[in-house]
Design an enzyme around this catalytic site. Structure first.
Site, PDB file in Angstrom:
ATOM      1  N   ARG A 267       1.081  -6.070  -4.916  1.00 45.05           N
ATOM      2  CA  ARG A 267       1.024  -6.911  -3.718  1.00 45.05           C
ATOM      3  C   ARG A 267       1.497  -8.349  -3.962  1.00 45.05           C
ATOM      4  NH1 ARG A 267      -1.474  -4.239   0.534  1.00 45.05           N
ATOM      5  NH2 ARG A 267      -2.499  -2.325  -0.123  1.00 45.05           N
TER       6      ARG A 267
ATOM      7  N   GLY B 259       0.811  -1.222   0.000  1.00 44.65           N
ATOM      8  CA  GLY B 259       0.000   0.000   0.000  1.00 44.65           C
ATOM      9  C   GLY B 259       0.840   1.265   0.000  1.00 44.65           C
TER      10      GLY B 259
ATOM     11  N   ASP C  11       0.675   2.499   8.690  1.00 45.57           N
ATOM     12  CA  ASP C  11       0.123   1.920   9.921  1.00 45.57           C
ATOM     13  C   ASP C  11       1.086   2.009  11.101  1.00 45.57           C
ATOM     14  OD1 ASP C  11      -2.057   1.301   8.425  1.00 45.57           O
ATOM     15  OD2 ASP C  11      -1.694  -0.854   8.340  1.00 45.57           O
TER      16      ASP C  11
ATOM     17  N   ASP D 139       5.677  -7.686   5.659  1.00 42.05           N
ATOM     18  CA  ASP D 139       5.654  -8.840   4.753  1.00 42.05           C
ATOM     19  C   ASP D 139       6.685  -8.693   3.632  1.00 42.05           C
ATOM     20  OD1 ASP D 139       3.758 -10.281   6.039  1.00 42.05           O
ATOM     21  OD2 ASP D 139       2.092  -9.697   4.730  1.00 42.05           O
TER      22      ASP D 139
ATOM     23  N   LYS E 222       8.500   0.793   5.249  1.00 44.17           N
ATOM     24  CA  LYS E 222       7.369   1.605   4.807  1.00 44.17           C
ATOM     25  C   LYS E 222       6.072   1.102   5.393  1.00 44.17           C
ATOM     26  CE  LYS E 222       4.605   0.121   2.404  1.00 44.17           C
ATOM     27  NZ  LYS E 222       3.736  -0.684   1.547  1.00 44.17           N
ATOM     28  N   THR E 223       5.219   1.923   5.877  1.00 43.70           N
ATOM     29  CA  THR E 223       3.803   1.660   6.150  1.00 43.70           C
ATOM     30  C   THR E 223       3.207   2.771   6.987  1.00 43.70           C
ATOM     31  OG1 THR E 223       2.198   0.329   7.338  1.00 43.70           O
ATOM     32  CG2 THR E 223       4.429   0.050   8.027  1.00 43.70           C
TER      33      THR E 223
END
Lengths: 553, 553
Positions: free
Chosen positions: A146, A82, A206, A177, A203-204
């Site tokens: 993905r 994402g 969240d 992941d 990266k994220t």
């Protein structure tokens, strides 16, 4: 591109991201090897799975002598998963770092994520091409995807494609992941002496990829600031109109760092944290009661308005709701046809209720008909309930309404409960990166080129000391294997990078816990306003409260 | 207030709004009377309704000699209607202007909107109290409300309350309706020689209070910039993930200025304009076809993603949908009981369909069941369909889905249509005002104090030439009656300030029309980014494209 760009886009293209002092003579740094880092858990199993890339030393970088390296180096970069604000700046930093190592170095962007690497879809990233992407949001420069890189066949294909372009290093920008897969790839290439280095970047939005050596993942700063801007605006509206409770769902399927950060920034009346709900094994009714309590107490003060923050993944953390979902999946797998043959919604609901365990039937009974039907009819191709499709914010509104109606009868509540619901996610994933994320991402990318110059593989780009000014940031690298442990996935034990969930004994959660009783009743809103790129440093350059609290500031 | 404030809030409190040159020696200006302005339409009828306040001259202000006025003046201020960024700054400007006229002048804020004036709920606004509200969003300083001031009884109550505090002027900050009522109040007080001046200030994020003398209402600039920020972020996400069509509903029940401004700023693929739909008497199916066309053309280029902007009030402007609603209201008033007695949704839908006219039945047939039930079951206390509760963005997704499925069968379309829907409204109404709105609002308030100093009543505060730097803005006043005409309201002809809708021959709409075929197919997104308060003037100080285009820039 014949399209025009906004005035701010133009201004941001000219922004020069700040770098740690280690890079003041370019990316050809002086590298110090520190202690060898074993996996933080399941050490033996991880070592067995990653014989070539385990127990490697921590690397720390200091300024080099400014010399170029002997030969140019060709590098591949991919974006995985994402979007997160700042991805383009990782690529810009990597590009500038590689050029500082040797001006004839080349950077290839593989398109559409990991599949670009196996399908050989790429572009060469040139200075001209890159120019319009500097300090911009989005992953549109080379796209993302993905696909999971995990099979030998994929590894071999990627190797062949890299060899054809003279590529000797792959930089993978992704979440937990993707970095787990980067580690598998690094191990595979090192074990067979393929001559291809693999480097990961954290990266994220969240915020759940962090550990003792990675202070934060990029994008979390910007995304949580965009959401906090909107929450603050809505709080001010709520406090002006004094008419609505706003239930706001925020991105974060697994971890509630975003909700926590936004709650700390804006002093919303209620901030639910999935990790707490799970740890305390809260029943659905308990969660609903937390909300209803704040609403009733505020109503008693004449304040029939408020703001509640709800992490996206919440209901998957409520044990009784999780059991209900599991039972529904079983039940519909067995009796789906009989169920589908029933005509009315009422018949359908009774059919289900009569076949559930007592505790699941009790939860099911509290749900509004619309949600009952959504849970039982709207299933995925495997026949399972589509939990992610449930509009948790609307579900909670309905459940709270029922509770307040009951309390009204008991005389415990005497207010008005009008609501607005919101979901903030897509608004923040591709925002222009804040100065912090612009600097941090550029530094991560630049730093990745330094790792490449050392010839080491299986490392994550690490830039630390982030609550200090960029010049004092510490550049270096952490073995990916050091972040791994074994986890059960689809019935198998697999080595994975551990997701960092909200820790209930961590400083950020404790700060929320300390204040939330007050915030639930009083109107103590803070309005962060929009991200500023110019102006005083305390407005434009400071990163998240989460990080400040974790660092004891 | 023991709550903390954000770093940006702190920085903004110190911002000194820019003022037109007319005020360089304070609010005691030199006033020039210009031509007398009659109502722009229905002149005789307006003159008859407003004998004391019609045909008054335009006023223009120039710097005064810096002297104070002889005696202090006590003034009342109210906020009326929905929130708009900058309301607090109108009050700040008014306060500072009054103090410049005479340091012992007093400003009273009546609380909760117009009802505060009749119920005598007020606070005195002091410098200390005001300090923390300077340059902030929201209406929480004194609250707002939607009570209409229109009866003699209300006027008399307000007069008595004002007299008790020695108040000789009332400033009403509101939209077209509130200023219509300000005009009634001004006429009433002037006719009876009550000694109370009434001044209006043009507020509304919708941008529909403007005319030859009022270039824009305050709040439109900030709100449309907040929405444009979010739309740009979502465009960048769409263009990165290449997976979703985002259907975004934007505030604007009557006028589509917000959608138009946001469309011009962001180059969304489709921007629907209610006024065009109405003027061209488009059928629901035509509106759906506009969307499906863009989706199909982009799909043919491999782009299965995009962004569409939908004004909140759209379906009320589609003639066939409006007729359907009217028929449903009649039908359910007559046969509501028989309808309610039916058991299943299918029976209910057939019952309705069989009783509609052929054209309404055709529209009804295209609706998804959920919307059919919402239209017929979720009615207001008068039994009418709740049009404002319809989720237009979701309705359009369903209708477009059906159309694309039909086109797929015909071989006209061969793409994927996955969607996300959004509604942006509450995010923008209480945002921190942009520099433009902070300056404009402060100037409008300061200017109102100058109007008061002239002793004139029945005027709207007017600050013009807004595409130039603030120093060159022209300060003055326009008779409220000049903006009025007669309109049919609830079966009666009433004098009202005309709502400014999007003009199809106006420059902003023509700019959209000129580009939209290209934008519908290509990906020409512009990413405006968040509102900036610091930095280069072209980033931080420029107002809307709507105004620039209207002024021929």
């Amino acid at each position: 591109m014949d399209c025009t760009v906004s005035a701010l886009q133009k201004a941001r293209m000219a922004y020069a991201p700040k770098l740690p002092a280690a890079f003041k003579a370019g990316a050809n740094v002086a590298c110090t090897e520190g202690e060898k880092l074993a996996a933080f858990a399941d050490t033996e199993k991880i070592t067995a799975k990653f014989p070539s890339t385990s127990n490697m030393p921590l690397l720390t970088f200091a300024p080099g002598n400014g010399e170029k390296i002997a030969k140019p180096v060709n590098v591949a970069v991919i974006l995985s998963g994402g979007q997160a604000p700042g991805g383009h700046n990782v690529i810009a930093g990597l590009f500038d770092g590689l050029k500082s190592l040797h001006p004839e170095s080349k950077l290839y962007g593989f398109k559409g994520g990991p599949s670009g690497l196996t399908d050989n879809k790429y572009i060469e990233i040139t200075a001209d091409f890159l120019a319009s992407y500097r300090n911009t949001g989005g992953f549109d420069m080379i796209g993302s995807g993905r696909t999971k890189l995990e099979t030998t066949e994929q590894f071999e294909k990627a190797e062949a494609n890299c060899k054809a372009l003279g590529i000797t290093a792959i930089v993978i920008i992704g979440g937990d992941d993707s970095n787990t897969n980067a580690c598998l790839l690094a191990e595979y290439y090192k074990a067979k002496n393929a001559g291809i280095i693999v480097v990961g970047c954290p990266k994220t939005i969240d915020g759940d990829l962090k550990n003792a050596y990675i202070e934060t993942s990029f994008g979390f700063d910007t995304a949580s600031k965009v959401y906090s801007e909107l929450i603050g605006n809505i709080e001010r509206d709520a406090n002006s109109a004094k008419k609505y409770w706003h239930f706001i769902k925020l991105m974060g399927r697994s971890a509630s760092h975003i909700a926590l950060e936004c709650g700390l920034r804006t002093h919303a009346n209620v901030t639910l944290i999935s990790e707490e709900v799970e740890a305390k094994k809260m029943a659905t009714d308990e969660v609903v009661t937390i909300l209803a309590d704040s609403i009733a107490k505020r109503a008693a003060n004449g304040d029939n308005f408020g703001v509640a923050l709800i992490p996206e993944g919440l209901i998957e953390f409520i044990p009784d709701f999780k059991s209900l979902i599991a039972e529904l999946n079983d039940l519909l797998a067995k009796e789906g046809e009989a169920y589908a043959a029933l005509a009315s919604n009422d018949e359908k609901a009774s059919f289900i209720a009569s076949r559930l365990s007592a505790s699941s039937a009790a939860v099911f009974a509290t749900l509004p008909m619309e949600i009952k039907m959504q849970l039982t009819m709207d299933r995925d191709p495997h026949g399972n309930v589509q939990v992610s499709r449930i509009e948790t914010e609307k579900l909670l509104v309905e459940l709270v309404k029922n509770k307040l109606a009951a309390w009204k009868k008991e005389g415990r509540y005497n207010g008005k409960f009008s609501t607005q619901t919101h979901f903030f996610g897509y608004e923040g994933r591709c925002s222009m990166p804040s100065n912090f994320d612009a600097d941090y991402c550029y530094s991560l990318g630049y730093n990745a080129s330094s790792i490449i110059s050392t010839g080491k593989t299986g490392y994550m780009s690490s830039v630390r000391n982030l609550t200090e000014p960029a010049e004092k940031w510490i550049a270096g690298a952490i073995p990916l294997t050091a972040m791994m442990n074994m986890e059960r996935r689809h019935g198998e034990d697999k080595p994975v990078i551990r997701k960092a969930l909200v820790e209930l004994d961590g400083a950020p959660f404790r700060e929320l816990a300390k204040n939330r009783e007050k915030w639930a009743v009083e109107t103590c809103y803070v309005y962060p306003g929009p991200i500023q790129f110019f102006g005083p440093a305390e407005v434009a350059d400071i990163t998240t409260m989460t990080l400040a609290l974790e660092k004891g500031k």
